[in-house]
Motif scaffolding. Structure first.
Motif, short mmCIF file in Angstrom:
data_model
loop_
_atom_site.label_atom_id
_atom_site.label_comp_id
_atom_site.label_asym_id
_atom_site.label_seq_id
_atom_site.Cartn_x
_atom_site.Cartn_y
_atom_site.Cartn_z
N ASP A 149 9.06 -21.55 34.76
CA ASP A 149 10.24 -20.67 34.79
C ASP A 149 11.01 -20.55 33.49
N LEU A 150 10.81 -21.48 32.56
CA LEU A 150 11.62 -21.47 31.34
C LEU A 150 10.85 -20.92 30.14
N PRO A 151 11.57 -20.37 29.14
CA PRO A 151 10.92 -19.56 28.11
C PRO A 151 10.17 -20.34 27.04
N SER A 152 10.37 -21.66 26.96
CA SER A 152 9.67 -22.43 25.92
C SER A 152 9.40 -23.83 26.43
N LEU A 153 8.44 -24.49 25.79
CA LEU A 153 8.14 -25.87 26.14
C LEU A 153 9.36 -26.76 25.94
N GLU A 154 10.04 -26.58 24.82
CA GLU A 154 11.21 -27.39 24.51
C GLU A 154 12.26 -27.27 25.62
N ALA A 155 12.49 -26.04 26.06
CA ALA A 155 13.46 -25.81 27.13
C ALA A 155 12.97 -26.42 28.45
N ALA A 156 11.67 -26.29 28.72
CA ALA A 156 11.10 -26.82 29.97
C ALA A 156 11.20 -28.34 30.03
N PHE A 157 10.81 -29.01 28.93
CA PHE A 157 10.84 -30.47 28.90
C PHE A 157 12.28 -30.99 28.99
N ALA A 158 13.18 -30.34 28.28
CA ALA A 158 14.59 -30.77 28.29
C ALA A 158 15.20 -30.59 29.68
N LYS A 159 14.90 -29.47 30.34
CA LYS A 159 15.42 -29.21 31.68
C LYS A 159 14.85 -30.20 32.68
N PHE A 160 13.55 -30.49 32.54
CA PHE A 160 12.90 -31.46 33.41
C PHE A 160 13.63 -32.80 33.35
N GLN A 161 13.89 -33.31 32.15
CA GLN A 161 14.59 -34.58 32.04
C GLN A 161 16.01 -34.50 32.58
N ALA A 162 16.67 -33.39 32.31
CA ALA A 162 18.05 -33.22 32.79
C ALA A 162 18.10 -33.23 34.32
N LEU A 163 17.11 -32.63 34.96
CA LEU A 163 17.07 -32.56 36.43
C LEU A 163 16.73 -33.90 37.07
N ARG A 164 15.98 -34.74 36.36
CA ARG A 164 15.43 -35.94 36.96
C ARG A 164 16.16 -37.23 36.59
N GLN A 165 16.83 -37.26 35.44
CA GLN A 165 17.24 -38.52 34.86
C GLN A 165 18.26 -39.29 35.70
N ASP A 166 19.29 -38.63 36.19
CA ASP A 166 20.32 -39.35 36.96
C ASP A 166 19.75 -39.97 38.22
N ARG A 167 18.91 -39.22 38.92
CA ARG A 167 18.30 -39.73 40.16
C ARG A 167 17.44 -40.96 39.85
N VAL A 168 16.61 -40.84 38.83
CA VAL A 168 15.71 -41.93 38.47
C VAL A 168 16.49 -43.18 38.08
N LYS A 169 17.53 -43.02 37.27
CA LYS A 169 18.32 -44.17 36.83
C LYS A 169 18.90 -44.92 38.03
N LYS A 170 19.40 -44.17 38.97
CA LYS A 170 20.02 -44.78 40.15
C LYS A 170 19.00 -45.58 40.95
N ILE A 171 17.79 -45.04 41.10
CA ILE A 171 16.75 -45.71 41.88
C ILE A 171 16.24 -46.95 41.13
N VAL A 172 16.06 -46.85 39.81
CA VAL A 172 15.62 -48.01 39.03
C VAL A 172 16.63 -49.15 39.15
N ARG A 173 17.91 -48.82 39.06
CA ARG A 173 18.96 -49.85 39.18
C ARG A 173 18.93 -50.50 40.58
N GLU A 174 18.73 -49.68 41.60
CA GLU A 174 18.69 -50.20 42.97
C GLU A 174 17.50 -51.15 43.14
N ALA A 175 16.34 -50.78 42.57
CA ALA A 175 15.15 -51.64 42.68
C ALA A 175 15.38 -52.97 41.97
N ARG A 176 16.06 -52.93 40.81
CA ARG A 176 16.37 -54.19 40.11
C ARG A 176 17.25 -55.09 40.98
#
Length: 398
Positions: free
Chosen positions: A324-351
């Motif tokens: 959906d996004l116009p460039s690889l840079e935009a796609a990769f950046a959006k991917f991390q932005a969409l995923r990072q907060d959720r992942v951090k929370k789950i990693v902390r919970e597992a610890r």
């Protein structure tokens, strides 16, 4: 698809690699998977949990019946060292709430099922390709292997797990996996007269170590144990450990714990053992035309069974961003932005859950047993946001 990229290289043929390839194929991108192992090792590794958030990604690609041939249910029952039930997490209404129900699956069975779907859909997999370096230009990325060969594509995705070579090459000065102070052992075995224990994973906070086991739909016993050990072992140290020595260590740890723990350990003809790691948070999951997913980007300790499910979530989100996004840079950046907060929370919970598995003293045991039923109920409610995560393939990312 708004980008001109048409070809991708995926490093690693575990769980996320073939799934990533299938989603990329769906958006018209040709992929090839390179795997360092020289043959498929579907017999290696014990089992893992897949919860509704991960299973709903798999449902996009295959009927779940394909993998539900050999499994244990995901309901959890907690016991103290005196065999007193101190809490339960039921999943009876998960299918109604989330569309699927948590299960434990053999890692090899899951790998094989996903890989076969990928091969049936024309995904090419090359074995014996150990990554040694990566180069990038403005328009392409190239991988080099230890056999002297190389390959070039529009972009690269690292799906090569917690000890990711892709991550090391991308961020040579980046954080390394951190040993969590626990060893995990486990295996599959046969034991008579345990069929009546089918229906839940029994989690025992033993006197000196944590032990869990479940009876599968085929009547086998699947089990794992967590041992506190401050000093990180070398890889050779664990692989060289003799089965009898390992079993004797486990038997000594659990000698005062409820049956059938000692019988399970004695009857094991193979025991997997590995140190438990997670990764300090990476500032970036991508650089140029290379992006990391799953454990390569955000490895989590296995204590809440979310490693595989998070990796599966990554695949569908990243594919949508590329679509959906116009460039690889935009796609990769959006991917991390969409995923990072959720992942951090789950990693902390597992610890946090992992820390509770360390052997407490008698005083701590008393309060753990007293308070655990309340904490279990709280944790069950807290997991709703984890399990209810669902990605709509048709919804556009902007």
């Amino acid at each position: 698809m708004s980008m001109i990229e048409k070809k991708a290289i995926l490093i690693g043929c575990g769980i996320s690699g073939p799934v990533m390839a299938l989603f990329l194929k769906r958006i018209g991108i040709e992929t090839i998977i390179y795997e360092a192992q020289t043959q498929y090792r579907d017999d290696v590794g014990a089992f893992l949990g897949i919860s509704p958030n991960g299973l709903n990604v798999l449902k996009e690609l295959m009927p779940l019946e394909n993998i539900l041939t050999d499994f244990t249910p995901g309901k959890m029952a907690f016991f103290n060292g005196k065999n007193k039930n101190i809490g339960e997490i039921d999943n009876a209404n998960q299918t109604e709430l989330y569309g699927a129900e948590t299960v434990q699956l053999k890692r090899g069975l899951l790998n094989k099922a996903i890989r076969e779907v990928a091969i049936a859909n024309g995904i090419n997999i090359e074995l014996g390709k150990k990554l040694t370096s990566i180069t990038q230009t403005e328009k392409t990325a190239t991988v080099f292997f230890n056999d002297g060969t190389s390959a070039t594509a529009d972009f690269i995705i690292g799906c090569d797990g917690i000890h990711s070579t892709t991550r090391k090459l991308l961020f040579p000065n980046g954080p390394k996996p951190v040993y969590t102070g626990l060893l995990s052992t486990g295996g599959l075995t046969k034991l008579a007269n345990v069929q009546n224990l089918y229906g839940s994973i029994r989690m025992i906070f033993g006197e000196r170590a944590f032990f869990a086991y479940a009876v599968s739909n085929l009547g086998d016993v699947w089990w794992f144990n967590n041992i506190s050990r401050e000093k990180e072992p070398s890889r050779n140290e664990l692989t060289a450990m003799e089965l009898n020595h390992l079993k004797n260590t486990l038997l000594a740890l659990h000698k005062n714990d409820p049956e059938p723990i000692t019988d399970i350990i004695k009857s094991a003809n193979k025991v997997e053992i590995y140190p438990v790691y997670d990764i300090p948070f990476l500032e970036k999951w991508h650089r140029g035309r290379v992006c990391l997913i799953g454990d390569s980007a955000h490895a989590t300790a296995p204590h809440i069974g979310q490693g595989a499910s998070l990796a599966l979530e990554d695949t569908i989100v990243l594919a949508k961003c590329i679509r959906d996004l116009p460039s690889l840079e935009a796609a990769f950046a959006k991917f991390q932005a969409l995923r990072q907060d959720r992942v951090k929370k789950i990693v902390r919970e597992a610890r946090k859950v992992g820390n509770n598995k360390r052997a407490p003293n008698k005083f701590q045991q008393f309060f753990r047993d007293l308070l655990l039923p309340f904490f279990v109920k709280m944790e069950a409610k807290k997991m709703d946001w984890v399990y209810s995560y669902k990605v709509d393939w048709n919804e556009k990312i902007i």
